[in-house]
Design a protein around this motif. Structure first.
Motif, short mmCIF file in Angstrom:
data_model
loop_
_atom_site.label_atom_id
_atom_site.label_comp_id
_atom_site.label_asym_id
_atom_site.label_seq_id
_atom_site.Cartn_x
_atom_site.Cartn_y
_atom_site.Cartn_z
N ALA A 165 -27.99 23.02 27.25
CA ALA A 165 -26.79 22.42 27.86
C ALA A 165 -27.10 21.04 28.42
O ALA A 165 -26.31 20.10 28.27
N ALA A 166 -28.25 20.91 29.05
CA ALA A 166 -28.63 19.61 29.61
C ALA A 166 -28.83 18.58 28.49
O ALA A 166 -28.39 17.43 28.59
N ILE A 167 -29.47 19.02 27.42
CA ILE A 167 -29.70 18.10 26.29
C ILE A 167 -28.37 17.65 25.70
O ILE A 167 -28.14 16.45 25.46
N ALA A 168 -27.45 18.61 25.49
CA ALA A 168 -26.16 18.28 24.90
C ALA A 168 -25.36 17.33 25.80
O ALA A 168 -24.71 16.38 25.33
N THR A 169 -25.45 17.58 27.09
CA THR A 169 -24.72 16.74 28.04
C THR A 169 -25.27 15.32 28.04
O THR A 169 -24.53 14.32 28.02
N GLY A 170 -26.59 15.24 28.06
CA GLY A 170 -27.22 13.92 28.05
C GLY A 170 -26.92 13.17 26.76
O GLY A 170 -26.67 11.94 26.78
N ALA A 171 -26.91 13.89 25.64
CA ALA A 171 -26.62 13.26 24.36
C ALA A 171 -25.19 12.74 24.33
O ALA A 171 -24.91 11.65 23.82
N ALA A 172 -24.27 13.52 24.89
CA ALA A 172 -22.86 13.11 24.89
C ALA A 172 -22.66 11.80 25.67
O ALA A 172 -21.92 10.91 25.23
N ILE A 173 -23.34 11.69 26.80
CA ILE A 173 -23.23 10.45 27.58
C ILE A 173 -23.78 9.28 26.77
O ILE A 173 -23.17 8.21 26.68
N ARG A 174 -24.95 9.48 26.16
CA ARG A 174 -25.57 8.42 25.36
C ARG A 174 -24.67 7.99 24.21
O ARG A 174 -24.46 6.78 23.98
N GLU A 175 -24.13 8.98 23.52
CA GLU A 175 -23.30 8.65 22.36
C GLU A 175 -22.01 7.94 22.76
O GLU A 175 -21.58 7.00 22.08
N ALA A 176 -21.42 8.37 23.86
CA ALA A 176 -20.19 7.72 24.32
C ALA A 176 -20.47 6.26 24.68
O ALA A 176 -19.69 5.35 24.33
N ARG A 177 -21.59 6.04 25.34
CA ARG A 177 -21.96 4.66 25.68
C ARG A 177 -22.10 3.82 24.42
O ARG A 177 -21.59 2.70 24.35
#
Lengths: 367, 367
Positions: free
Chosen positions: B207-219
């Motif tokens: 969950a932490a990895i997915a959340t972090g990836a989502a922030i990165r991708e949105a940026r």
């Protein structure tokens, strides 16, 4: 020498004096040791010189503030729990135990474990008196490691400490003693027989017994117990000088439990126009000044005693109005060596003076 | 799932959010974990459900004040030293490790040990976020013992704690962390595979990895990272509600390192006449009040983030003048059970209110 239950009171009395005000009030330790010997029979006290090179001998004692030790009672199994864990860690049985410090209640602490485990106590200790901090043991002064050590508490908690740094070890153990309620039992500085023979302070347990017996006998014979004390100390060879520094009444006392220690100072008004004596303590009495002039200092022993009975009054038992004599004794020679004074001399306690031996102080210029 | 070095930054970013302001700044943990994976190769992240009943799995993490953790750096061997000692104590090899808390730097801590020891990390943790005290782990809530635990420090000191009382364990470990300089590594709550499956919070690492990836991708796509964060959190199933509570500038900050914690509060002035938000923290953000009205409280997550980048600002990194958004998320359901709220609800932090879930707060009457 076989230590019978009836001899423990002499040990407690003598260890009380050698505690220099600290090491914990011997009263509860005496009760525990008497109960252990009643349960298990006498304990052998063996000479330090009798240890074989590869024996495993382990110092025991309590760490914490004596002010707490008189209120938070032990469960009686702390020492054995720590020693048994040390056996597991080291993969072998313990051959004998010794007091980490002969002074105060800690002089009796190993007898509980010795009785319960069926091992002898070695006639020696690690401080020749009592000191407030673990690294003040002769074993640290001589470069041995405190670890592995095991700290146990009356609640059943057990912690093992491993570090090469004996100062860090003291800091860790001290903070544990505070977290565990202010007092805990510690087994530390596990020694080979050869190490113990080379570095321990020999004969201090029997010295405490002889000193305690001398006070008891003098009282029974209606002789001066202070003279008997001085004579008995000199006869041990370990404490070659002894004198009564002061005679008076406690008129002021500051004492608090801080950082895991009992710290403060006491002021005694002299009888017969002697002036005033002020004594600073950190668990143990550290320095005695009479009207500003130093009369005795660590590592020499300074003990405040009831002026009638010659019972030691440990620092946590001091009270306004007590009528007392202040008795000082020369520390064992090993503690007065330059290498030892770094750890147990006045500068180790930030007292702002070099060490001057008790027997030289009355002629030396100090302030 | 195979965790490659390049994925660790996503984990750090996601764990940063899940830390609710605590768990330690992920930056140094990320550097250490990246170095470990560079040295040893990828680490396997295995599902909690894959553990066999008698596996030995061990939570890892740092204990202490995050304010200290950013100044006193680890030597990198603390976790392995603690785990190896636990293996000796338990007489068997460790099969896998997990983060005691997924939040903050502690979400990355087990990857260093896993890489160096060649064991997998289990996709779960003991808190579903970060909490300041050891007994707040789900394993204590569910009645498991923290001990034996092993505390190791960058100086090389190692201590083993054994007690049946998990509150005493926290007190002892906390005092050790202070004695060891303010921060130390701890392995605690050693678990069987069956215990981990029954009680650990499943899926929190991924969950932490997915959340972090989502922030990165949105940026990267120039989309709103806060919307991406909320969507990713909901998609995990673990954190079903998420909302941005506030948007403003930090105008006041009180923070001190006390009793082994970083404690204080921060005041944020809202943009566009939103009023003021005050957040109290003890390592982690505990409660957010907007003009006196509670907007979120423990165990729900409250994270202060840079309002442009959606980078988490941990409590020790807060500064006057930072422009921030305050984001809250519902805690995993296991933390909202009555039995859990006793340990991690607002009354466990003496906040004087019963727990009200984030999603019900805007309509509830609170002050």
């Amino acid at each position: 020498m076989r230590i019978e239950r009836a001899m423990l009171a002499d040990l407690a009395r003598g260890a009380g004096f050698l505690g220099s005000g600290g090491g914990g009030d011997p009263y509860y330790s005496l009760l525990l040791a008497e109960a252990a010997l009643k349960r298990r029979g006498p304990v052998e006290l063996i000479p330090l010189s009798s240890l074989v090179d590869d024996a495993l001998v382990v110092p025991c004692g309590w760490i914490g503030a004596p002010t707490v030790s008189v209120e938070k009672l032990p469960n009686g199994r702390e020492a054995v729990a720590g020693l048994r864990r040390l056996e597991t860690i080291l993969g072998r049985r313990i051959d004998a135990v010794l007091p980490i410090e002969i002074g105060g209640g800690n002089g009796l602490a190993p007898f509980v474990a010795a009785a319960d485990m069926g091992v002898p106590v070695v006639d020696c200790d690690g401080m020749g008196r009592a000191f407030p901090e673990s690294q003040m043991a002769i074993f640290n002064i001589r470069g041995l490691s405190a670890c592995p050590s095991v700290v146990t508490a009356s609640c059943g908690a057990l912690t093992v400490i491993e570090t090469d740094d004996n100062l860090a070890h003291e800091r860790i153990a001290r903070s544990l003693s505070v977290a565990l309620g202010g007092i805990a039992h510690m087994v530390e500085y596990p020694l080979s027989g050869a190490q113990a023979r080379a570095h321990a302070i020999a004969g201090s347990v029997s010295a405490a017994i002889a000193t305690g017996a001398a006070i008891r006998e003098a009282r029974a014979a209606r002789q001066d117990p202070f003279e008997a004390l001085a004579e008995a100390l000199r006869a041990t060879g370990l404490y070659p000088h002894c004198k009564t520094l002061f005679d008076g009444k406690i008129v002021d006392l500051e004492r608090e439990t801080r950082g895991g220690f009992s710290v403060g100072n006491v002021i005694i008004d002299g009888f017969g126009g002697q002036g005033r004596m002020e004594i600073e303590f950190q668990n143990e009495n550290l320095i005695a000044r009479q009207d500003g002039r130093i009369r005795a200092m660590v590592p020499d022993l300074i003990t405040i005693m009831d002026r009638e009975t010659a019972d030691t009054i440990t620092t946590e038992r001091l009270k306004y109005g007590q009528r007392v004599k202040v008795v000082a004794a020369a520390a064992p020679a090993m503690l007065r060596e330059e290498s030892a004074l770094r750890f147990v001399g006045p500068r180790a306690f930030r007292l702002g003076t070099d060490f001057i031996a008790l027997e030289n102080l009355d002629t030396a210029e100090t302030k």
